[in-house]
Scaffold this motif. Structure first.
Motif, short mmCIF file in Angstrom:
data_model
loop_
_atom_site.label_atom_id
_atom_site.label_comp_id
_atom_site.label_asym_id
_atom_site.label_seq_id
_atom_site.Cartn_x
_atom_site.Cartn_y
_atom_site.Cartn_z
N SER A 22 42.80 37.48 34.34
CA SER A 22 43.21 38.28 35.48
C SER A 22 43.88 37.43 36.54
CB SER A 22 41.99 38.97 36.08
OG SER A 22 41.14 37.99 36.64
N PRO A 23 44.65 38.05 37.44
CA PRO A 23 45.24 37.31 38.56
C PRO A 23 44.19 36.59 39.40
CG PRO A 23 46.26 39.46 38.36
CD PRO A 23 45.12 39.46 37.41
N ALA A 24 43.01 37.22 39.54
CA ALA A 24 41.96 36.57 40.33
C ALA A 24 41.56 35.23 39.72
CB ALA A 24 40.74 37.49 40.43
N ASP A 83 42.45 38.59 54.67
CA ASP A 83 43.49 38.56 53.63
C ASP A 83 43.56 37.20 52.93
OD1 ASP A 83 44.51 37.01 55.66
OD2 ASP A 83 46.44 38.05 55.79
N LEU A 84 42.60 36.31 53.19
CA LEU A 84 42.61 34.98 52.60
C LEU A 84 41.84 34.98 51.27
CD1 LEU A 84 42.00 33.03 55.90
CD2 LEU A 84 44.13 33.12 54.60
N LYS A 85 42.33 34.20 50.32
CA LYS A 85 41.83 34.25 48.95
C LYS A 85 41.01 33.02 48.57
CE LYS A 85 44.08 38.11 48.44
NZ LYS A 85 43.34 39.41 48.44
N THR A 86 40.44 32.35 49.56
CA THR A 86 39.59 31.19 49.29
C THR A 86 38.18 31.48 49.79
OG1 THR A 86 40.40 30.19 51.34
CG2 THR A 86 41.48 29.53 49.31
N GLY A 87 37.28 30.49 49.73
CA GLY A 87 35.87 30.74 49.97
C GLY A 87 35.54 31.09 51.42
N HIS A 88 34.74 32.13 51.61
CA HIS A 88 34.28 32.56 52.92
C HIS A 88 32.80 32.19 53.05
CE1 HIS A 88 38.06 34.72 52.73
NE2 HIS A 88 37.91 35.14 53.97
N ILE A 121 26.89 39.58 56.26
CA ILE A 121 27.19 38.60 55.21
C ILE A 121 28.66 38.69 54.83
CG2 ILE A 121 26.56 40.22 53.36
CD1 ILE A 121 25.93 36.42 53.27
N TRP A 122 29.30 37.51 54.63
CA TRP A 122 30.63 37.45 54.02
C TRP A 122 30.49 37.53 52.51
CZ3 TRP A 122 35.26 38.23 55.76
CH2 TRP A 122 35.73 37.74 56.98
N ALA A 123 31.29 38.35 51.86
CA ALA A 123 31.57 38.22 50.43
C ALA A 123 32.95 37.59 50.33
CB ALA A 123 31.54 39.58 49.74
N GLY A 124 33.10 36.56 49.52
CA GLY A 124 34.38 35.88 49.40
C GLY A 124 34.24 34.63 48.56
N TRP A 125 34.39 34.78 47.26
CA TRP A 125 34.11 33.71 46.30
C TRP A 125 35.06 32.54 46.49
CZ3 TRP A 125 30.15 32.29 43.73
CH2 TRP A 125 30.25 31.48 42.60
N GLY A 126 34.55 31.35 46.22
CA GLY A 126 35.33 30.12 46.34
C GLY A 126 34.38 28.94 46.49
N ILE A 179 35.53 36.03 38.79
CA ILE A 179 35.05 36.69 40.00
C ILE A 179 36.22 36.90 40.95
CG2 ILE A 179 33.56 36.43 42.03
CD1 ILE A 179 31.66 34.82 40.25
N PRO A 180 36.41 38.11 41.45
CA PRO A 180 37.52 38.36 42.38
C PRO A 180 37.38 37.52 43.64
CG PRO A 180 36.57 40.42 41.62
CD PRO A 180 35.66 39.34 41.17
N VAL A 181 38.50 37.17 44.24
CA VAL A 181 38.50 36.41 45.48
C VAL A 181 39.00 37.30 46.62
CG1 VAL A 181 38.72 34.17 44.38
CG2 VAL A 181 40.77 35.47 44.90
#
Length: 576
Positions: free
Chosen positions: A11-13, A93-98, A542-547, A564-566
């Motif tokens: 996947s793109p993620a 809109d950021l795709k790195t760890g939160h 809580i933040w969800a945001g994998w990284g 895992i989606p980011v």
């Protein structure tokens, strides 16, 4: 909120996450947008910080100076937690760890994202009050490890403080987001960065730097909260003429690592700052014989001048990247019939330590994960297994991996149960020495490695409870995926934490029974959970945001984590 169907391994993620370690350049322009009228803002005085444990807000990174991650709220409890629902959310809109802890004072929430964006929200509705974007457009950030994260802010008087990836500390007006001062500590791109939440002690903003993987000489620095001017600076790697300087080969202290990249603790009772210190550089220990103080240690400092009072080293002459930056939690314990004023920590090396915070002497150490390299203790000091030390001619297999029995995710403790709640990893590694030369801004390792499954456990992660008086496990909840989130304990008899597959959960603090599980959130959870009350209503955020480090360094070990989606999504829950 609806469940998310996560994509396939192609996947793109997955592709984005594989690239996140390299895609570090930021092209943000500074921006402050005043979107809503700030509510009346109660000043965060030194007196309020001293009593933060009983405040309705969440005033600092781990709630109070003890760093215990415990809130005395029981509005949400074992009897009604099943009624928790999302009351508002905010999307990044950021795709790195939160990874940040949402900080709350009065009716205002302050939360950071990767790449140093700071957002002020109404803590009950999620309405945007203002947003600040730190200018990173001229910084490559190529030496930031691991992921371009930020773990939150500090509050003092009418200001909010953030440490940045390009080594600035920024003070902003808490009501408007306008910059009050900005101080530069070090040049970026030569190994230094800052990802921690600052700590306010006696009118000073205390921060530490990242950079151990690049041979950057670590330090803790205090700045005047009003002006930003340096009050003191303490290097974690002593020079030859300083105590501990003789534990390094000649000249090695200059590139010795020892990053101080997690928020420390303050003990008012002994007037002591307690700060964890990271791994030495280079990783390969044969290149730097000696104990290599103060790496892999907790150091006790005088908050007035930064002078080191005592230290305790978790892993001497570390060659496995076991670090020592894990949280330092102040608590009182009774061990074998004797009371102690303790500081406890679940170290990356797989041992749970209780140390006398008045003098730095070991009280006890017990394994909480599979640990082989740190083999035991003699006269209160750890010793290591020489057969498990890699060289250029020898590959070793050891546990835990350099990701640790626990990584940076903070533990919490409950005075009700007198237990510590520890996120845990089950991983081991192969490691072999190699050649390396120091060059500023380049990795300074000298070892190759591969993270592998712990042969003693079928799972990759767990949340466990440890009796603080004995160091022994009380209960254990196993997870097929790595457990990569901190814990939050409350007077409602609950422990909150989030899973890598996107479920926020509430455990019974006494038994470990899962009492509530959210619908699947938009991403995996590595954020630090917090809770607060406004008008006597309790919220949990809580933040969800994998990284973060696990997918960058350990993605090969568990292919599922690469799917895992980011993307960041802040969720705030309350009773329906």
């Amino acid at each position: 909120m609806r469940a998310t169907t996560w994509g396939s391994p192609t996947s793109p993620a997955r592709r984005r996450l594989l690239l996140c370690g390299a895609a570090l350049a930021s092209v943000l322009a500074p921006a402050i947008a005043s979107v809503a009228q700030a509510a009346d803002y109660p000043s965060v005085t030194s007196e309020r910080l001293a009593k933060a444990a009983s405040d309705d807000g969440w005033l600092m990174y781990r709630r109070d100076y003890a760093s215990d991650g415990y809130a005395p709220f029981d509005n949400i409890n074992t009897g009604n937690v099943a009624r928790l629902k999302v009351v508002f959310d905010y999307t990044s809109d950021l795709k790195t760890g939160h990874e940040a802890a949402p900080i709350v004072n009065g009716n205002m929430m302050f939360v950071t994202t990767p790449k140093n964006r700071l957002i002020a929200l109404d803590a009950t509705t999620g309405k945007l009050i203002w947003k600040y974007e730190h200018d990173l457009s001229k910084v490559g950030l190529k030496t930031v490890c691991c992921d371009v994260v930020n773990r939150g802010v500090a509050l003092y008087e009418d200001k909010v403080y953030m440490a940045t990836l390009d080594n600035h500390v920024v003070a902003l007006d808490a009501k408007t987001g306008k910059v009050q001062w900005q101080e530069k500590l070090n040049a970026p791109d030569v190994g230094y960065a800052m990802t921690l939440a600052p700590l306010i002690v006696k009118g000073k903003v205390v921060v530490g730097v990242s950079g151990g993987e690049y041979g950057a000489r670590g330090f803790v620095e205090a700045l005047d909260a009003g002006t930003g001017k340096m009050a003191w600076k303490t290097y974690t790697i002593p020079a030859p003429n300083e105590p501990g300087g003789d534990t390094w080969p000649k000249g090695a202290y200059k590139t010795g690592g020892g990053a101080a990249w997690l928020t420390g603790t303050y003990d008012p009772e002994t007037d002591t700052l307690l700060w964890g210190v990271g791994n030495p550089g280079p990783w390969l220990a044969t290149l730097r014989p000696g104990d290599n103080l103060y790496t892999d240690s907790v150091i006790a400092m005088n908050p007035a001048d930064g002078k080191v009072k005592w230290h305790y080293q978790y892993t001497p002459n570390d060659t496995w990247d076991y670090d020592g930056t894990n949280e330092t939690v102040v608590t009182d314990i009774n061990y074998q019939g004797k009371p102690y004023k303790a500081v406890v920590s679940a170290s990356r090396n797989g041992w749970f330590y209780a140390i006398d915070r008045t003098n730095g002497k070991l009280i006890y150490a017990e394994k909480f994960a599979h640990a082989t390299s740190v083999a035991g203790f003699k006269d209160g000091k750890p010793y290591t297994d020489n057969d498990l030390r890699p060289t250029v001619d020898k590959e070793v297999f050891t546990c835990p991996s350099f990701l640790g029995g626990k990584n940076w995710w903070p533990i919490s403790i409950s005075p009700q149960t007198h237990m510590a709640y520890v996120p845990t990893l089950h991983s081991c590694m192969t490691m072999k020495g190699g050649t390396v030369n120091y060059k500023a801004g380049l990795p300074f390792l000298g070892e190759s490695f591969k993270v592998v499954h712990d042969p003693d456990n079928k799972n990759w992660g767990a949340v466990q409870a440890i009796d603080l008086d004995t160091g022994k496990q009380v209960w254990n909840y196993e997870s097929a995926l790595p457990w990569s989130d901190g814990t939050l304990a409350t007077a409602g008899g609950l422990v909150f934490s989030g899973s890598a597959d996107g479920y926020f959960m509430a455990f019974d603090a006494k038994t470990g029974k899962v009492l509530w599980k959210s619908e699947q959130l938009s991403s995996g959870i590595i954020g630090v959970p917090t809770t607060y009350r406004v008008d006597d209503k309790q919220y949990v955020a809580i933040w969800a945001g994998w990284g973060g480090g696990v997918p960058i360094w350990g993605g090969d070990m568990v292919p599922d984590v690469m799917d895992i989606p980011v993307g960041g999504h802040l969720y705030v829950f309350a009773l329906e």
